[in-house]
Design a protein around this motif. Structure first.
Motif, mmCIF file in Angstrom:
data_model
loop_
_atom_site.group_PDB
_atom_site.id
_atom_site.type_symbol
_atom_site.label_atom_id
_atom_site.label_comp_id
_atom_site.label_asym_id
_atom_site.label_seq_id
_atom_site.Cartn_x
_atom_site.Cartn_y
_atom_site.Cartn_z
ATOM 1 N N LEU A 9 0.824 -1.211 0.000
ATOM 2 C CA LEU A 9 0.000 0.000 0.000
ATOM 3 C C LEU A 9 0.854 1.255 0.000
ATOM 4 C CD1 LEU A 9 -2.794 -0.996 2.545
ATOM 5 C CD2 LEU A 9 -3.100 -0.568 0.101
ATOM 6 N N GLN A 10 0.362 2.246 -0.737
ATOM 7 C CA GLN A 10 1.037 3.536 -0.797
ATOM 8 C C GLN A 10 0.223 4.652 -0.152
ATOM 9 O OE1 GLN A 10 2.074 4.407 -4.894
ATOM 10 N NE2 GLN A 10 2.610 2.276 -5.296
ATOM 11 N N ALA A 104 -0.083 7.617 12.723
ATOM 12 C CA ALA A 104 1.377 7.633 12.857
ATOM 13 C C ALA A 104 1.971 6.294 12.435
ATOM 14 C CB ALA A 104 1.770 7.960 14.290
ATOM 15 N N ASN A 105 1.294 5.203 12.794
ATOM 16 C CA ASN A 105 1.733 3.866 12.389
ATOM 17 C C ASN A 105 1.756 3.739 10.868
ATOM 18 O OD1 ASN A 105 0.937 1.026 11.459
ATOM 19 N ND2 ASN A 105 1.522 0.596 13.579
ATOM 20 N N LEU A 106 0.721 4.250 10.209
ATOM 21 C CA LEU A 106 0.671 4.186 8.750
ATOM 22 C C LEU A 106 1.796 5.005 8.130
ATOM 23 C CD1 LEU A 106 -3.156 4.484 7.952
ATOM 24 C CD2 LEU A 106 -1.826 2.473 8.556
ATOM 25 N N ARG A 107 2.022 6.187 8.660
ATOM 26 C CA ARG A 107 3.086 7.039 8.130
ATOM 27 C C ARG A 107 4.457 6.382 8.283
ATOM 28 N NH1 ARG A 107 1.160 11.946 6.631
ATOM 29 N NH2 ARG A 107 -0.581 12.911 7.773
ATOM 30 N N GLN A 108 4.663 5.682 9.386
ATOM 31 C CA GLN A 108 5.936 4.992 9.594
ATOM 32 C C GLN A 108 6.167 3.916 8.542
ATOM 33 O OE1 GLN A 108 5.684 3.608 13.648
ATOM 34 N NE2 GLN A 108 5.902 5.665 14.509
ATOM 35 N N GLN A 109 5.079 3.414 7.972
ATOM 36 C CA GLN A 109 5.180 2.420 6.906
ATOM 37 C C GLN A 109 5.307 3.064 5.525
ATOM 38 O OE1 GLN A 109 2.401 -1.014 7.219
ATOM 39 N NE2 GLN A 109 1.660 -0.040 9.102
ATOM 40 N N GLY A 110 5.380 4.388 5.490
ATOM 41 C CA GLY A 110 5.491 5.095 4.221
ATOM 42 C C GLY A 110 4.177 5.301 3.510
ATOM 43 N N VAL A 169 -4.126 2.625 -8.335
ATOM 44 C CA VAL A 169 -5.241 2.686 -7.391
ATOM 45 C C VAL A 169 -5.285 1.453 -6.490
ATOM 46 C CG1 VAL A 169 -6.697 4.224 -8.761
ATOM 47 C CG2 VAL A 169 -6.844 1.737 -9.117
ATOM 48 N N ALA A 170 -4.749 0.340 -6.976
ATOM 49 C CA ALA A 170 -4.738 -0.880 -6.167
ATOM 50 C C ALA A 170 -3.793 -0.774 -4.979
ATOM 51 C CB ALA A 170 -4.355 -2.080 -7.033
ATOM 52 N N ALA A 171 -2.970 0.259 -4.953
ATOM 53 C CA ALA A 171 -2.068 0.500 -3.825
ATOM 54 C C ALA A 171 -2.692 1.440 -2.808
ATOM 55 C CB ALA A 171 -0.739 1.065 -4.316
ATOM 56 N N CYS A 172 -4.002 1.618 -2.912
ATOM 57 C CA CYS A 172 -4.720 2.522 -2.004
ATOM 58 C C CYS A 172 -5.809 1.758 -1.249
ATOM 59 C CB CYS A 172 -5.386 3.655 -2.776
ATOM 60 S SG CYS A 172 -4.245 4.704 -3.690
ATOM 61 N N VAL A 173 -6.095 2.231 -0.028
ATOM 62 C CA VAL A 173 -7.199 1.680 0.750
ATOM 63 C C VAL A 173 -8.087 2.832 1.193
ATOM 64 C CG1 VAL A 173 -5.780 1.694 2.865
ATOM 65 C CG2 VAL A 173 -7.861 0.302 2.770
ATOM 66 N N LYS A 174 -9.396 2.676 1.002
ATOM 67 C CA LYS A 174 -10.375 3.680 1.418
ATOM 68 C C LYS A 174 -11.037 3.222 2.715
ATOM 69 C CE LYS A 174 -12.993 7.361 0.944
ATOM 70 N NZ LYS A 174 -14.074 7.157 1.870
ATOM 71 N N ILE A 175 -11.002 4.081 3.733
ATOM 72 C CA ILE A 175 -11.563 3.759 5.042
ATOM 73 C C ILE A 175 -12.725 4.698 5.308
ATOM 74 C CG2 ILE A 175 -11.114 3.577 7.512
ATOM 75 C CD1 ILE A 175 -8.139 3.592 5.248
ATOM 76 N N ASP A 176 -13.904 4.141 5.640
ATOM 77 C CA ASP A 176 -15.111 4.966 5.770
ATOM 78 C C ASP A 176 -16.121 4.287 6.683
ATOM 79 O OD1 ASP A 176 -17.543 6.616 4.992
ATOM 80 O OD2 ASP A 176 -16.088 7.382 3.544
ATOM 81 N N ILE A 247 -4.120 -3.434 7.267
ATOM 82 C CA ILE A 247 -3.064 -2.963 6.367
ATOM 83 C C ILE A 247 -2.046 -4.070 6.129
ATOM 84 C CG2 ILE A 247 -1.169 -1.305 6.101
ATOM 85 C CD1 ILE A 247 -3.927 -0.021 5.841
ATOM 86 N N ALA A 248 -1.661 -4.751 7.195
ATOM 87 C CA ALA A 248 -0.704 -5.845 7.064
ATOM 88 C C ALA A 248 -1.256 -6.956 6.177
ATOM 89 C CB ALA A 248 -0.347 -6.394 8.446
ATOM 90 N N ASP A 249 -2.559 -7.245 6.326
ATOM 91 C CA ASP A 249 -3.162 -8.309 5.515
ATOM 92 C C ASP A 249 -3.249 -7.897 4.052
ATOM 93 O OD1 ASP A 249 -4.506 -10.999 5.728
ATOM 94 O OD2 ASP A 249 -6.092 -9.875 4.707
#
Length: 263
Positions: A9-10, A104-110, A169-176, A247-249
């Motif tokens: 994921l990006q 912050a966890n997500l940002r640490q993963q880039g 787009v496949a490197a993106c996740v939408k959370i809602d 995210i890990a999955d």
């Protein structure tokens, strides 16, 4: 050049109320009656239009004004609604517990943080300002009136892809926390995560959520899972604090050449 699947994921494209701020998603509904929760997640003009099209609302309007609401009537309500909406945003601007640590966890993963919501820019600017005072600043924000069509259309999510410089787009996740937001992510070709307990669907503040018995919470989860089923989210979790495991999955699935459009 040959196409290759993304392997991790990006970007995460986050909703606002019920996702990062305002546990229970109260700010968008407090001006109206409880029926307002039904079409939550849409752009606010479309939200009001949908409410006015509900038979019970249209009939109440007809009894008072002698006609059902026209688009001009919806626009007039919308214009009255905006200043009141800003007042409610101030009252319900607290971050959801654990949101900052998760981001912050997500940002640490880039992972870059995009965002979008059903508010127009004049309201969204206030949401962004208040969130910044609590320590949350997204990398990009897209208001519903900055695109031709808001949710459930994919435009806001896709504008984030462009602005953040994401290559797939496949490197993106939408959370809602609302069905239109999950449909937005699906239509944009992204992974999707529906939030069950922090948003509009449950409709409780954090204390009310924490006070639910295990049996009541299980019943609510079952009800809300059924509500989201038709929009086909890839994952359903309680709150944003559960996101890192998803995210890990997703990264594992991407590494195995699995794509969101085929899942």
């Amino acid at each position: 050049m040959n196409y290759s699947n993304p392997t991790q994921l990006q970007a995460a494209i986050l909703d606002w109320a019920g996702t990062v701020v305002d546990f229970g998603s109260f700010a968008p509904t407090q001006i109206f009656v409880e029926e307002a929760r039904g079409p939550m997640g849409m752009g606010k003009w479309d939200h009001i239009r949908t409410l006015c099209d509900q038979p019970q609302v249209a009939e109440c309007y007809r009894q008072v004004f002698g006609r059902t609401p026209t688009d001009d009537d919806v626009t007039a309500i919308y214009e009255r609604f905006m200043p009141l909406q800003i007042e409610k945003i101030v009252e319900h601007s607290a971050l959801i517990p654990g949101a900052l640590d998760t981001i912050a966890n997500l940002r640490q993963q880039g992972i870059k943080i995009g965002s979008c919501f059903g508010y127009p820019k004049q309201v969204m600017d206030k949401v962004v300002e208040l969130a910044a005072t609590h320590g949350y600043i997204a990398d990009h924000v897209v208001a519903t009136d900055e695109v031709p069509n808001g949710r459930p259309w994919p435009a806001q999510a896709l504008v984030n892809v462009i602005a953040l410089g994401i290559d797939d787009v496949a490197a993106c996740v939408k959370i809602d926390d609302a069905v239109p937001g999950i449909l937005e992510g699906r239509r944009a070709g992204m992974w999707t995560v529906a939030l069950i307990c922090s948003g509009n669907a449950l409709g409780l503040d954090y204390e009310g959520y924490r006070a639910l018995s295990s049996d009541n919470l299980a019943c609510e989860r079952k009800r809300i899972h059924a509500m989201f089923e038709g929009s086909r989210p890839h994952y359903m979790i309680d709150t944003i604090t559960d996101l890192p495991e998803m995210i890990a999955d997703i990264n594992k699935r991407l590494a195995n050449a699995e794509m969101p459009q085929t899942s």
